[in-house]
Design a protein around this motif. Structure first.
Motif, mmCIF file in Angstrom:
data_model
loop_
_atom_site.group_PDB
_atom_site.id
_atom_site.type_symbol
_atom_site.label_atom_id
_atom_site.label_comp_id
_atom_site.label_asym_id
_atom_site.label_seq_id
_atom_site.Cartn_x
_atom_site.Cartn_y
_atom_site.Cartn_z
ATOM 1 N N ILE A 19 -3.273 -6.545 8.403
ATOM 2 C CA ILE A 19 -2.365 -5.521 7.871
ATOM 3 C C ILE A 19 -2.467 -5.428 6.355
ATOM 4 O O ILE A 19 -2.447 -4.334 5.777
ATOM 5 C CB ILE A 19 -0.921 -5.801 8.318
ATOM 6 C CG1 ILE A 19 -0.057 -4.557 8.077
ATOM 7 C CG2 ILE A 19 -0.315 -7.009 7.609
ATOM 8 C CD1 ILE A 19 1.279 -4.636 8.764
ATOM 9 N N LEU A 20 -2.624 -6.591 5.660
ATOM 10 C CA LEU A 20 -2.810 -6.534 4.207
ATOM 11 C C LEU A 20 -4.112 -5.838 3.849
ATOM 12 O O LEU A 20 -4.189 -5.057 2.892
ATOM 13 C CB LEU A 20 -2.785 -7.948 3.613
ATOM 14 C CG LEU A 20 -1.423 -8.650 3.579
ATOM 15 C CD1 LEU A 20 -1.570 -10.088 3.083
ATOM 16 C CD2 LEU A 20 -0.457 -7.894 2.688
ATOM 17 N N SER A 21 -5.156 -6.127 4.642
ATOM 18 C CA SER A 21 -6.450 -5.483 4.403
ATOM 19 C C SER A 21 -6.351 -3.976 4.582
ATOM 20 O O SER A 21 -6.890 -3.193 3.777
ATOM 21 C CB SER A 21 -7.498 -6.090 5.347
ATOM 22 O OG SER A 21 -8.752 -5.447 5.190
ATOM 23 N N ASP A 22 -5.633 -3.560 5.614
ATOM 24 C CA ASP A 22 -5.465 -2.112 5.838
ATOM 25 C C ASP A 22 -4.699 -1.471 4.700
ATOM 26 O O ASP A 22 -5.033 -0.355 4.251
ATOM 27 C CB ASP A 22 -4.726 -1.880 7.165
ATOM 28 C CG ASP A 22 -5.599 -2.196 8.373
ATOM 29 O OD1 ASP A 22 -6.830 -2.317 8.202
ATOM 30 O OD2 ASP A 22 -5.027 -2.328 9.474
ATOM 31 N N LEU A 23 -3.700 -2.156 4.216
ATOM 32 C CA LEU A 23 -2.906 -1.599 3.115
ATOM 33 C C LEU A 23 -3.724 -1.514 1.823
ATOM 34 O O LEU A 23 -3.592 -0.572 1.044
ATOM 35 C CB LEU A 23 -1.650 -2.453 2.898
ATOM 36 C CG LEU A 23 -0.618 -2.407 4.023
ATOM 37 C CD1 LEU A 23 0.497 -3.424 3.777
ATOM 38 C CD2 LEU A 23 -0.019 -0.994 4.154
ATOM 39 N N ILE A 24 -4.583 -2.537 1.578
ATOM 40 C CA ILE A 24 -5.459 -2.492 0.396
ATOM 41 C C ILE A 24 -6.434 -1.330 0.519
ATOM 42 O O ILE A 24 -6.752 -0.649 -0.465
ATOM 43 C CB ILE A 24 -6.201 -3.835 0.232
ATOM 44 C CG1 ILE A 24 -5.190 -4.940 -0.136
ATOM 45 C CG2 ILE A 24 -7.293 -3.746 -0.831
ATOM 46 C CD1 ILE A 24 -5.785 -6.339 -0.141
ATOM 47 N N LYS A 25 -6.920 -1.081 1.752
ATOM 48 C CA LYS A 25 -7.807 0.079 1.974
ATOM 49 C C LYS A 25 -7.103 1.373 1.601
ATOM 50 O O LYS A 25 -7.696 2.261 0.980
ATOM 51 C CB LYS A 25 -8.241 0.121 3.443
ATOM 52 C CG LYS A 25 -9.229 -0.950 3.829
ATOM 53 C CD LYS A 25 -9.572 -0.843 5.322
ATOM 54 C CE LYS A 25 -10.545 -1.958 5.737
ATOM 55 N NZ LYS A 25 -10.862 -1.875 7.188
ATOM 56 N N ILE A 26 -5.828 1.487 1.974
ATOM 57 C CA ILE A 26 -5.086 2.697 1.621
ATOM 58 C C ILE A 26 -4.999 2.838 0.111
ATOM 59 O O ILE A 26 -5.157 3.940 -0.436
ATOM 60 C CB ILE A 26 -3.678 2.648 2.253
ATOM 61 C CG1 ILE A 26 -3.776 2.673 3.785
ATOM 62 C CG2 ILE A 26 -2.822 3.816 1.763
ATOM 63 C CD1 ILE A 26 -2.456 2.471 4.485
ATOM 64 N N CYS A 27 -4.790 1.693 -0.611
ATOM 65 C CA CYS A 27 -4.726 1.745 -2.080
ATOM 66 C C CYS A 27 -6.070 2.201 -2.660
ATOM 67 O O CYS A 27 -6.123 2.818 -3.732
ATOM 68 C CB CYS A 27 -4.366 0.363 -2.632
ATOM 69 S SG CYS A 27 -2.735 -0.212 -2.137
ATOM 70 N N GLY B 292 0.567 2.305 0.131
ATOM 71 C CA GLY B 292 -0.109 1.030 0.292
ATOM 72 C C GLY B 292 0.379 -0.009 -0.692
ATOM 73 O O GLY B 292 0.680 -1.153 -0.303
ATOM 74 N N LEU B 293 0.465 0.365 -1.994
ATOM 75 C CA LEU B 293 0.894 -0.598 -2.997
ATOM 76 C C LEU B 293 2.341 -1.055 -2.763
ATOM 77 O O LEU B 293 2.668 -2.234 -2.899
ATOM 78 C CB LEU B 293 0.771 0.004 -4.397
ATOM 79 C CG LEU B 293 -0.608 -0.112 -5.062
ATOM 80 C CD1 LEU B 293 -0.627 0.619 -6.383
ATOM 81 C CD2 LEU B 293 -1.003 -1.561 -5.267
ATOM 82 N N SER B 294 3.199 -0.096 -2.443
ATOM 83 C CA SER B 294 4.595 -0.450 -2.209
ATOM 84 C C SER B 294 4.725 -1.389 -1.026
ATOM 85 O O SER B 294 5.535 -2.341 -1.052
ATOM 86 C CB SER B 294 5.428 0.817 -1.965
ATOM 87 O OG SER B 294 5.392 1.658 -3.080
ATOM 88 N N SER B 295 3.936 -1.150 0.012
ATOM 89 C CA SER B 295 3.999 -2.012 1.189
ATOM 90 C C SER B 295 3.510 -3.414 0.848
ATOM 91 O O SER B 295 4.105 -4.427 1.261
ATOM 92 C CB SER B 295 3.160 -1.416 2.324
ATOM 93 O OG SER B 295 3.637 -0.121 2.676
ATOM 94 N N ILE B 296 2.386 -3.489 0.092
ATOM 95 C CA ILE B 296 1.876 -4.806 -0.314
ATOM 96 C C ILE B 296 2.928 -5.528 -1.156
ATOM 97 O O ILE B 296 3.181 -6.733 -0.966
ATOM 98 C CB ILE B 296 0.557 -4.644 -1.101
ATOM 99 C CG1 ILE B 296 -0.542 -4.122 -0.162
ATOM 100 C CG2 ILE B 296 0.134 -5.967 -1.723
ATOM 101 C CD1 ILE B 296 -1.815 -3.734 -0.878
#
Length: 1415
Positions: A222-230, A249-253
């Motif tokens: 999930i962190l990897s997916d969020l970094i991809k969104i960033c 993405g950044l807010s979620s991370i």
């Protein structure tokens, strides 16, 4: 009983089936529901509680494929939501099916449906569904959140943010990795305890262990997916229709990192992901031009950096921050870089790096300090727009941990950030010092090799340079305050570890900024810096070296001029007012400069004192000549004031060790007071006096807490024994007094008074000796300068502390009073002396043998010596020419004597009252009489004195009577003798014709009478005669007449009423005569002098009812002389008709009161009968008595009232008393209006006519009733007189003929009745209407009357004729009177009036019936 899950599901199925339409397209759905219902019913029978997943899928499949009705789906969603809430749907697989259904129907564009979807979706954001083991479900939830975020409806967008935060929070809190990890930061771990307990229970009851590796993989995914969104890459679960969003993405991370804490650093895969990917993505984001990216994304990027600094990637983070700060342009990057750096300054991470500073030349921390310390040098001053924006900002810095608003970086914000850096940096140093057990605020010696010492050595110059640069800039108030607080902390640190060079440098720097440069004004910035310097001196004074203290003193010495010049506002603007208030507070705060000095050591304290004394010595050296003194007077006064006031302040806080430096201080002050600088001498004297006060208060409290007299550490002159310490403290005043300077003596007296007021109750024997020596020595001067002050001190001692003095000290008080009195004859001084004598006498009179157990009391010999002396002095003062002094002396004399309490109380009272006070009262009265005869100008003032002495005499004599009753065997003789002596004074007072004095004499005479009434009556003959004379004289003074009528007369009437209450024979005739004389006095005066015109409104005072109210209660107790005298005076009162309305009102009120009295005393009716007869006949025969009844429009005249009252009272009396009946009847018949009254009706007033007729009817009726009720009275001559009067009135009064009819049963009455009837019938030919009415009434009476049979036997008419047919049976019947009058009745047959003829026919018919009956 609680329903099962199956029962709940069945109930909800029946509800949705009822709500579903009967259309064909709903048939599959209904079939699915029916099958679901059957399965559930079968399970219910078998006791199975499981809900088959496939049955719910059968419902969802037709719903998601065939039906597009928003209303239907809304209903179904409500159904599903209820199943979820009721825990019918509680497994993850079924929940995924429902969520898939939600994702399929989201395309239906109906707001109601979307709202219901959001509501239902929120039910899945729950700890039961959201965890890393259900990763597929989580991905679907994220997908749904993205659809919500992309919605056009604001309310759904807002729900998306909430849902995402909640989802991440549940994920972070539910993972078992927190439990599996070791050594994590507990402060950043959020655990749902209830959920954790449930999971632990599941783990304990389940045979399948939790797979932590899978959780780590899912977290990594999930962190990897969020970094991809960033990085603008779309993960598999990201909906293609939704645009990519870096901020999401950044807010979620950031949310993951902040919620999960630091545990992820334990896992290599997570560390590598963050180091290799997230930091690189953040670098890319920060490299994007500001105009191509939202500022909120930049803020979140910096927030993420805060979680990456503690780890292997920290070097890159520090590089990123330094690069952003070095940016030349004022951008948000620079601002956030500074803020991120400041965020770490106070953290353990920064502190750990700081500790490596001495070991590593290449250190990020040193680079940062060097960079920031020089950053402020090139900052230009802010523009007005920037200054205004600073003032509008709600927060001085942007808190990276909150979603606060972001401002672009500019000069002002950079200064603010740098100030915040200094503040946090020094706080980090303080934290480390605390960790190393270094107690800041106290002196602590460190070695040069100590890490903390080395850190300060490396950094203090750089930080001082940075602060100095910042202080040259225009900073907002809060930024400056943060910077100054940091400065204070630096001084605390370098002072505590004794780095002298650093301390002096810091003190010198901040003192430079306390004063404005030449040409500048004293601004708010200078005020703020002054406050901080003051705070440093106050709180850190124990750390400062002598050179630092001198620098601070000189700074405040110069700044004090600025304070004084700016204490008044230059204009009325709010800013100027605030500035003025701040300066005032700052000026006042100088008094608290040494509030922490008690922590100083003795040597350090003396060093500070020497530094302060240097200012005073410099002042003395500069003013060696008069010219130099004049030229520098302002400067010298200012220095002198500052140094002395600071010295007092320092001693005030250290008075507990006054004995340590007392000789030093006294030596210093003696050298100053001995100088020629007058202003400085006087202020030094005041300052020394303040020190004496502080010392006195301290030692007094010290010995209260420590009961022992002294300890081995206290010098002998400070012992408690015999209060030697007070003698030591007061000795400087005695030494100053010996210098023989009037100004110093005035200061001493002022401070002695202050000492008495504040601490007099604590002064003991040696102290009192010193105080009295001072007063006596100063009072011995032949001058009036010190009289007021000296007497003020003496008065205070007498008023408050006499009980603390012994006999010798009280004797000194008399000497002191005599000394000051001989130097002045002022009126106020005499007042003070009176007051002091009062309190002295009060103390002496109460200080008797009953208080022998008290200390410091007078002996019996001293008591007898002082007591007569005080009263004798007061009696002399009471004859003083000044009236106020006379009154005060009299008042004091009386109060002292009243409160006199001694062993031989009676003899002391008798001696003082008879030998002193009575002579005083005679002297005052004689003086007043003489002045009144001579018409002196001050006669009015002496009149007030006479009032005062009379009042005092009455108070004294009342108390004396009580003492006599208790102690004297010849009390009656003593009382009578005293009253006899008083009587001539009262007579003299009344003879002076002074209205208010006479009034006061009347009041006091009455009070005396009420106390001893019989004795007073026996001796008041002359006084009462004099009162009578008051109302015999003719006065020309309108004011006197007014007072006499409106004030004196009512008071005297009350007095006379009190005498009447006694019901005594003594002077009773005089009392009654005076009473009526007072009643008539206003009428007599008014007849000669129009009182109303002179505004003397006496009507309300006429005929007061107090005495009559008394007689109403005790008339039966009064002597016969009283009643006789009262009747005689009433006769005299009504002798002549009233010639004005006031005489009329008086008579009426008084007679009404008399009626009330007799109403309650009916037994006295006979005694007042003649009086009533006289009143009624006099008023009936003279209509002048009725004149004012008409004028005043009264309802009844006095005549009518008295006649009615008399009739009613006679009736009441006769009801219960047979005695005197005929006499009363005779009087009633005499009062009854006779024939003459009726014949003169035309000559009388209408009111009299009307009242006579009414009275005639009432009297006739009541008298007749009495005779009817008492037949035995018919043989009396009074009865025949009444019949004769009825006969005479029968021609005028209808009731008279009627009563004759009633009484005609008596044969003596029949002839009068028949004759009266015959006369009326003979006048029947008159045509007057009244005659007709009278005739008809008579005919009615004749018909109703029945006479006794045989009444005409030997009947003789009034004219003496016998009846010729006396044997006729008709004549002897009970209607014989009709037959007798037949000839007159026959004449009326032809009468003109029909009513008469008809009535006659009825009479004749009655006679005919009898004739027929007889035949």
């Amino acid at each position: 009983m609680q329903e099962s899950r199956v029962q709940l599901a069945l109930r909800e199925i029946s509800i949705i089936k009822q709500a579903m339409s009967s259309k064909k397209k709903y048939t599959p759905m209904k079939d699915s529901l029916n099958n679901f219902q059957k399965v559930l019913e079968e399970n219910k029978k078998n006791g199975v509680q499981d809900i088959p997943r496939q049955e719910i899928q059968k419902i969802l499949i037709p719903a998601s494929k065939e039906l597009k009705s928003a209303k239907f789906h809304t209903t179904l969603i409500c159904f599903l939501l209820k199943l979820i809430n009721l825990k019918v749907i509680n497994d993850i697989q079924t929940s995924e099916d429902v969520l898939d259904y939600f994702l399929k129907i989201k395309e239906i564009q109906k707001d109601e449906l979307h709202y219901k979807l959001i509501q239902s979706f929120m039910a899945f954001i729950h700890q039961d569904f959201i965890n890393f083991r259900n990763y597929g479900f989580v991905e679907k939830c994220l997908t749904f959140v993205l659809f919500m975020k992309n919605s056009k409806m604001p309310i759904i967008q807002a729900s998306a943010e909430t849902s995402l935060d909640k989802l991440i929070e549940l994920l972070s809190g539910s993972t078992q990795l927190i439990i599996a990890g070791q050594g994590f930061d507990d402060m950043n771990i959020i655990i749902d305890l209830d959920n954790q307990q449930e999971q632990n229970l599941q783990q304990a009851t389940s045979n399948t262990p939790i797979d932590h590796q899978k959780e780590v993989q899912n977290l990594h995914s999930i962190l990897s997916d969020l970094i991809k969104i960033c990085d603008y890459t779309r993960p598999p679960w990201f909906p293609p229709s939704v645009p990519l969003d870096r901020e999401f993405g950044l807010s979620s991370i950031n949310s993951f990192l902040s919620n999960m804490g630091k545990f992820f650093t334990q896992f290599t895969t997570i560390q590598e992901l963050l180091s290799n990917h997230l930091i690189q993505v953040i670098r890319k984001i920060l490299a994007i031009p500001i105009n191509m990216i939202k500022s909120s994304i930049i803020v979140v990027a910096f927030k993420c950096l805060t979680f990456l600094v503690d780890g292997p990637q920290s070097g890159e983070v520090w590089n990123i921050l330094i690069q952003q700060i070095k940016s030349n342009e004022h951008s948000i990057h620079k601002n956030l870089g500074l803020q991120t750096l400041i965020y770490f300054v106070q953290s353990q991470i920064f502190l750990d790096q700081l500790l490596l500073l001495p070991l590593n030349e290449k250190n990020y921390i040193l680079d940062i300090i060097t960079l920031l310390s020089g950053l402020a040098k090139d900052i230009s001053d802010p523009t007005e727009l920037e200054q205004k924006r600073w003032m509008d900002m709600t927060s001085p810095t942007i808190n990276l941990q909150q979603n606060s608003e972001v401002y672009p970086s500019d000069n002002g914000l950079v200064c603010r950030m740098l100030s915040e850096f200094q503040s946090r940096f020094v706080n980090s140093l303080c934290v480390y010092a605390d960790q190393q057990k270094i107690q800041l605020g106290s002196l602590f010696k460190l070695q040069s090799t100590d890490k903390f010492y080395q850190i300060i050595e490396f950094t203090w110059k750089l930080n001082l340079r940075g602060i100095k640069y910042l202080l040259t800039k225009e900073l907002d108030e809060q930024t400056l305050q943060n910077l100054l607080s940091a400065f204070s902390s630096y001084i605390n640190i370098v002072g505590s570890i004794q780095m002298k060079a650093a301390q002096n440098a810091f003190i010198k720097t901040i003192c430079e900024f306390c004063k404005p440069q030449t040409g500048q004004e004293f601004s708010k910035k200078h005020i703020q810096i002054n406050k901080m310097v003051l705070n440093i001196a106050n709180c850190l004074g124990n750390l400062l070296e002598c050179s630092s203290w001198i620098c601070i003193f000189k700074t405040f010495e110069e700044c004090e001029n600025y304070y004084l010049r700016n204490r008044l506002a230059k204009n009325s603007s709010q800013e100027e007012q605030i500035k003025t208030l701040d300066i005032t507070i700052l000026f006042q705060s100088l008094d608290q400069l040494f509030s922490q000095s008690p922590t100083y050591g003795n040597e350090h304290l003396i060093t500070v004192m020497d530094a302060i004394n240097q200012i005073t010595i410099e002042c003395l050296e500069q003013q060696t000549t008069l010219e130099l003194k004049r030229s520098n007077s302002q400067f010298g006064d200012q220095k002198k004031y500052f140094s002395l006031s600071k010295l007092v302040e320092l001693i005030k806080f250290n008075v507990f060790r006054l004995d340590i430096f007392w000789e030093l201080i006294i030596a210093h002050f003696i050298s100053v007071i001995s100088s020629r600088n007058t202003n400085l001498v006087l202020n030094a004297a005041d300052t020394l006096s303040q020190i004496i006060f502080y010392g006195f208060e301290h030692w007094t409290q010290f010995y209260k807490k420590n009961q022992q007299h002294h300890s081995e550490f206290i010098k002998e002159k400070w012992y408690k024994t015999d209060s030697i310490y007070q003698q030591t403290l007061f000795q400087p005043w005695i030494d100053m007094c010996a210098l023989n300077q009037n100004d110093l003596k005035e200061i001493i007296l002022n401070n002695v008074l202050k000492m008495l007021q504040n601490n007099g109750h604590e002064i003991q024997q040696k102290g009192w000796d010193s105080v009295l020596v001072l007063l006596l020595e100063i009072g011995s001067e032949q001058t009036t300068i010190f009289v007021k002050q000296g007497l003020a001190c003496t008065e205070y001692i007498i008023n408050q502390f006499l009980s603390n003095l012994n006999g010798e000290q009280i004797k000194k008080l008399f000497e002191i009073i005599e000394k000051y009195k001989s130097n002045s004859n002022e009126q106020n001084i005499n007042f003070q002396i009176c007051n002091m004598l009062w309190h002295l006498g009060d103390f002496i009179t109460k200080n008797n043998s009953h208080n022998s157990e008290q200390n410091n009391i007078l002996t019996n010999e001293e008591l007898e010596l002082y007591l007569p002396e005080i009263f004798q002095k007061l009696s002399l003062i009471a004859l003083d020419p000044i009236p106020e002094i006379r009154h005060s002396a009299i008042h004091i004399f009386s109060n002292l004597l009243i409160h006199l309490n001694c062993q031989n109380l009676y003899s002391q009272w008798k001696k003082i009252l008879e030998n002193i006070f009575m002579k005083l009262m005679h002297n005052i009265n004689n003086t007043f009489q003489e002045k009144n005869q001579n018409k002196d100008l001050d006669v009015t003032q002496w009149e007030e004195t006479v009032k005062s002495v009379i009042q005092a005499f009455i108070k004294l004599i009342k108390k004396y009577f009580l003492i006599i009753d208790e102690s004297s065997q010849e009390k009656d003789q003593d009382i009578e003798l005293l009253i006899k002596e008083t009587t001539p004074d009262l007579v003299v007072i009344f003879q002076q014709n002074k209205p208010f004095l006479s009034l006061e004499a009347a009041k006091q005479m009455r009070e005396l009478f009420l106390y001893k009434p019989i004795v007073c009556l026996k001796n008041f003959s002359n006084v009462i005669d004099q009162i009578s004379i008051l109302f015999n004289q003719q006065y020309q003074d309108i004011k006197y007449i007014k007072t006499l009528i409106l004030h004196i007369a009512p008071e005297l009437l009350e007095f006379l009423n009190d005498i009447v209450k006694l019901a005594s024979n003594i002077l009773i005739e005089q009392v009654v005569d005076i009473y009526y004389k007072i009643l008539e006095y206003p009428i007599i005066v008014h007849s000669k002098l129009d009182l109303i015109q002179n505004k003397i409104f006496f009507e309300d005072n006429l005929a007061p009812k107090q005495m009559m109210a008394t007689l109403q209660q005790n008339l039966s107790k009064q002597p016969q002389k009283f009643v006789e005298r009262m009747i005689a005076n009433i006769h005299e009162l009504i002798k002549e008709p009233p010639n004005n309305k006031f005489k009329h009102i008086l008579i009426k009120r008084h007679l009404l009161q008399l009626n009330t009295v007799l109403d309650s005393n009916i037994d006295f009716f006979c005694q007042f009968q003649q009086l009533y007869e006289t009143i009624i006949i006099a008023m009936r025969n003279n209509d002048q008595y009725l004149h004012f009844t008409e004028t005043l429009n009264e309802d009844k005249s006095i005549y009518m009232i008295m006649a009615e009252n008399y009739l009613q009272r006679a009736k009441t009396y006769l009801t219960s008393n047979a005695e005197g009946q005929l006499k009363i009847l005779k009087t009633l018949q005499l009062v009854l209006p006779d024939k003459s009254v009726c014949e003169n009706i035309q000559q009388q007033s209408k009111i009299l006519n009307s009242e006579n007729q009414l009275l005639q009817n009432q009297y006739i009726d009541e008298i007749s009733q009495i005779y009817v009720n008492n037949p035995q009275l018919s043989d009396s001559s009074e009865f025949m007189e009444f019949i004769q009067k009825l006969y005479e009135l029968s021609q005028f009064s209808k009731i008279a003929i009627h009563k004759l009819c009633i009484l005609s049963e008596n044969s003596k009455v029949l002839q009068y009745f028949l004759d009266a009837s015959q006369k009326i019938l003979q006048t029947s030919n008159s045509e007057q209407l009244n005659n007709d009415k009278k005739l008809i009434d008579l005919l009615n009476y004749l018909m109703q009357t029945k006479i006794p049979e045989n009444s005409f036997i030997s009947f003789i008419s009034l004219d003496g004729q016998e009846i010729s047919y006396g044997e006729t049976s008709l004549l002897q019947s009970n209607i014989g009177h009709l037959f007798y009058l037949m000839p007159y009745l026959v004449q009326l047959i032809g009468h003109q009036q029909d009513d008469v003829r008809i009535k006659v026919q009825q009479v004749l018919s009655k006679v005919s019936q009898l004739v027929v009956k007889i035949d």
